[in-house]
Design an enzyme around this catalytic site. Structure first.
Site, PDB file in Angstrom:
ATOM      1  N   MET A 146       0.787  -1.233   0.136  1.00  0.00           N
ATOM      2  CA  MET A 146       0.004  -0.020  -0.061  1.00  0.00           C
ATOM      3  C   MET A 146       0.863   1.327   0.094  1.00  0.00           C
ATOM      4  O   MET A 146       1.073   1.814   0.981  1.00  0.00           O
ATOM      5  CB  MET A 146      -0.936  -0.054   1.043  1.00  0.00           C
ATOM      6  CG  MET A 146      -1.890   1.014   1.320  1.00  0.00           C
ATOM      7  SD  MET A 146      -2.949   1.011  -0.586  1.00  0.00           S
ATOM      8  CE  MET A 146      -4.421  -0.036   0.095  1.00  0.00           C
ATOM      9  N   GLY A 147       1.560   1.360  -1.045  1.00  0.00           N
ATOM     10  CA  GLY A 147       2.519   2.519  -1.295  1.00  0.00           C
ATOM     11  C   GLY A 147       1.617   3.557  -2.038  1.00  0.00           C
ATOM     12  O   GLY A 147       0.317   3.475  -2.166  1.00  0.00           O
ATOM     13  N   ARG A 148       2.413   4.548  -2.754  1.00  0.00           N
ATOM     14  CA  ARG A 148       1.515   5.492  -3.417  1.00  0.00           C
ATOM     15  C   ARG A 148       0.689   5.011  -4.465  1.00  0.00           C
ATOM     16  O   ARG A 148      -0.667   4.891  -4.740  1.00  0.00           O
ATOM     17  CB  ARG A 148       2.378   6.386  -4.305  1.00  0.00           C
ATOM     18  CG  ARG A 148       3.334   7.447  -3.410  1.00  0.00           C
ATOM     19  CD  ARG A 148       4.154   8.207  -4.457  1.00  0.00           C
ATOM     20  NE  ARG A 148       4.889   9.291  -3.680  1.00  0.00           N
ATOM     21  CZ  ARG A 148       6.079   8.967  -3.011  1.00  0.00           C
ATOM     22  NH1 ARG A 148       6.661   7.833  -3.433  1.00  0.00           N
ATOM     23  NH2 ARG A 148       6.875   9.977  -2.689  1.00  0.00           N
ATOM     24  N   ILE A 149       1.244   3.820  -5.130  1.00  0.00           N
ATOM     25  CA  ILE A 149       0.505   3.248  -6.463  1.00  0.00           C
ATOM     26  C   ILE A 149      -0.598   2.267  -5.931  1.00  0.00           C
ATOM     27  O   ILE A 149      -1.871   2.341  -6.376  1.00  0.00           O
ATOM     28  CB  ILE A 149       1.326   2.432  -7.397  1.00  0.00           C
ATOM     29  CG1 ILE A 149       2.454   3.436  -8.041  1.00  0.00           C
ATOM     30  CG2 ILE A 149       0.413   1.973  -8.635  1.00  0.00           C
ATOM     31  CD1 ILE A 149       3.651   2.707  -8.840  1.00  0.00           C
ATOM     32  N   THR A 227       1.559  -5.715 -11.486  1.00  0.00           N
ATOM     33  CA  THR A 227       2.417  -4.592 -12.312  1.00  0.00           C
ATOM     34  C   THR A 227       3.581  -4.001 -11.487  1.00  0.00           C
ATOM     35  O   THR A 227       4.003  -2.847 -12.026  1.00  0.00           O
ATOM     36  CB  THR A 227       1.206  -3.376 -12.640  1.00  0.00           C
ATOM     37  OG1 THR A 227       0.774  -3.065 -11.334  1.00  0.00           O
ATOM     38  CG2 THR A 227       0.299  -3.844 -13.669  1.00  0.00           C
ATOM     39  N   ARG A 229       7.120  -6.118 -10.299  1.00  0.00           N
ATOM     40  CA  ARG A 229       8.288  -6.686 -10.835  1.00  0.00           C
ATOM     41  C   ARG A 229       7.885  -8.178 -11.021  1.00  0.00           C
ATOM     42  O   ARG A 229       7.419  -8.785 -10.155  1.00  0.00           O
ATOM     43  CB  ARG A 229       9.556  -6.316  -9.867  1.00  0.00           C
ATOM     44  CG  ARG A 229      10.144  -5.085  -9.939  1.00  0.00           C
ATOM     45  CD  ARG A 229      10.812  -4.489 -11.430  1.00  0.00           C
ATOM     46  NE  ARG A 229      11.368  -3.365 -11.300  1.00  0.00           N
ATOM     47  CZ  ARG A 229      10.736  -2.090 -11.685  1.00  0.00           C
ATOM     48  NH1 ARG A 229       9.386  -2.105 -11.986  1.00  0.00           N
ATOM     49  NH2 ARG A 229      11.329  -1.031 -11.545  1.00  0.00           N
ATOM     50  N   GLU A 258      12.890  -9.723 -18.897  1.00  0.00           N
ATOM     51  CA  GLU A 258      12.324  -8.980 -19.800  1.00  0.00           C
ATOM     52  C   GLU A 258      13.410  -8.766 -20.840  1.00  0.00           C
ATOM     53  O   GLU A 258      14.537  -8.222 -20.612  1.00  0.00           O
ATOM     54  CB  GLU A 258      11.796  -7.888 -19.036  1.00  0.00           C
ATOM     55  CG  GLU A 258      10.747  -8.030 -18.174  1.00  0.00           C
ATOM     56  CD  GLU A 258      10.078  -6.844 -17.337  1.00  0.00           C
ATOM     57  OE1 GLU A 258      10.575  -5.715 -17.688  1.00  0.00           O
ATOM     58  OE2 GLU A 258       9.364  -6.791 -16.417  1.00  0.00           O
ATOM     59  N   HIS A 277       5.620  -4.386 -20.098  1.00  0.00           N
ATOM     60  CA  HIS A 277       6.158  -3.463 -19.198  1.00  0.00           C
ATOM     61  C   HIS A 277       5.732  -2.100 -19.341  1.00  0.00           C
ATOM     62  O   HIS A 277       6.691  -1.212 -19.467  1.00  0.00           O
ATOM     63  CB  HIS A 277       7.688  -3.459 -18.753  1.00  0.00           C
ATOM     64  CG  HIS A 277       7.932  -3.084 -17.510  1.00  0.00           C
ATOM     65  ND1 HIS A 277       8.990  -3.661 -16.564  1.00  0.00           N
ATOM     66  CD2 HIS A 277       7.393  -2.115 -16.716  1.00  0.00           C
ATOM     67  CE1 HIS A 277       9.042  -3.072 -15.426  1.00  0.00           C
ATOM     68  NE2 HIS A 277       8.150  -2.019 -15.464  1.00  0.00           N
TER      69      HIS A 277
HETATM   70  C1  DGY Z   1       9.137   1.946 -12.646  1.00  0.00           C
HETATM   71  O1  DGY Z   1       9.054   3.134 -12.558  1.00  0.00           O
HETATM   72  O2  DGY Z   1       9.795   1.277 -11.725  1.00  0.00           O
HETATM   73  C2  DGY Z   1       8.254   1.058 -13.481  1.00  0.00           C
HETATM   74  O3  DGY Z   1       8.457  -0.234 -13.660  1.00  0.00           O
HETATM   75  C3  DGY Z   1       8.605   1.682 -14.967  1.00  0.00           C
HETATM   76  O4  DGY Z   1       7.896   2.967 -14.791  1.00  0.00           O
END
Ligand code: DGY
Length: 321
Positions: A146-149, A227, A229, A258, A277
């Site tokens: 639960m960080g910013r994203i 989304t 790693r 990747e 990615h």
């Molecule tokens: C990040 O910023 O770490 C993403 O994987 C690419 O935007």
């Protein structure tokens, strides 16, 4: 390659060398040679800046990573050598949350399959159970990290009347209040969520955090979205879980290797949606990230304090000298 005008901003302040190829990351040999003589590098997540490389760079003052994640950099080694590491948080939060939600919706509603179905001429008539997927509104979403994203995904989930569970190193009372999110143990989150979204940084502790055992805990109708790693998920275990229908589907924007090799078994599964990615890939956001990475770099080279330091300890030590 970075946008021309941003490269120009950098070139106006210092001598600049740019790796010119868009479709090949900087080869290790080139990095090893070039890093020996520079004061700063602006890196992408494709560059592995490890201890061996840092050792070769006696003049290096800054590694400015154009990403929020910095698992491609040996921060401990950089700190030991007095090299500042910076990243680009904040600017990509909403864009990455948008993509996370888009991938969730794409996977739940089988959008890729549906689009292919139409284009391949298979659409003969409207049929009651044709291409039916899973509901999103009112379902339970489990956010790992639960960080910013993570918070920005919770904001979107609230709009879909979802019940929000989250697992984090520590509880976030403000997020709980804003989005009625509930902090829980990883096991409970996996067992209760319809959607499990991985949004945690990749560290030795989160390596293969989601493996066979964790996937077994998920609902048979559960969907895994990653989304963050690739290394956070054990891909072999995920493949087994998808093939054996232990979970319903997965949506992946990131992979252990990747680009993911084209013969990778995950690419053969209709219930695994795969993207290259592109979490932060909008023109505005990628420009913003490039600008921020350039600003971090130049601030440091001019002796100032860059806005986003991963290891500010380096600056503290310098100020004591
Ligand atoms: C990040 O910023 O770490 C993403 O994987 C690419 O935007």
């Amino acid at each position: 390659m970075l946008p021309e005008d941003i490269l120009e901003t950098i070139a106006n302040e210092c001598e600049l060398k740019v790796w010119p190829k868009e479709d090949i990351p900087v080869p290790r040999k080139v990095l090893e040679k070039e890093i020996q003589d520079v004061d700063g590098v602006l890196t992408l997540l494709t560059e592995n800046i490890d201890a061996e490389l840092i050792e070769k760079a006696p003049k290096l003052k800054i590694i400015s990573n154009m990403a929020v994640g910095y698992n491609n950099i040996d921060v401990e080694e950089a700190t030991k050598k007095g090299v500042l590491v910076t990243n680009t948080p904040g600017i990509l939060t909403e864009t990455t949350a948008d993509l996370t939600f888009a991938l969730l919706m794409m996977t739940a509603r089988r959008l890729e399959e549906a689009s292919q179905f139409l284009r391949q001429g298979k659409w003969k008539t409207w049929s009651p159970m044709l291409l039916t997927g899973q509901d999103i509104y009112g379902a339970t979403i489990g956010i790992i990290g639960m960080g910013r994203i993570g918070e920005a995904v919770a904001k979107r989930a609230k709009g879909f009347d979802m019940k929000i569970l989250y697992y984090n190193r520590s509880p976030k009372p403000d997020v709980e209040e804003k989005y009625a999110a509930q902090f829980c143990e990883l096991e409970d989150l996996l067992a209760e969520s319809d959607y499990v979204c991985i949004l945690t940084p990749y560290t030795p502790e989160t390596h293969n955090l989601i493996g066979k055992r964790e996937l077994t805990l998920m609902k048979k109708t559960g969907i895994l979205i990653n989304t963050a790693r690739g290394g956070i998920v054990d891909e072999k275990a995920l493949y087994e879980a998808l093939v054996n229908q232990e979970i319903y589907a997965a949506g992946l924007d990131v992979f252990e290797e990747e680009p993911i090799p084209l013969d990778h078994p995950l690419l053969k599964l209709p219930n695994c949606i795969t993207l290259p990615h592109i979490g932060s890939a909008t023109i505005k956001t990628r420009r913003g990230m490039a600008q921020l990475a350039a600003e971090n770099l130049l601030q440091r080279l001019k002796g100032g304090q860059p806005p986003h330091c991963v290891n500010p300890h380096v600056l503290k030590l310098e100020s004591k000298k």
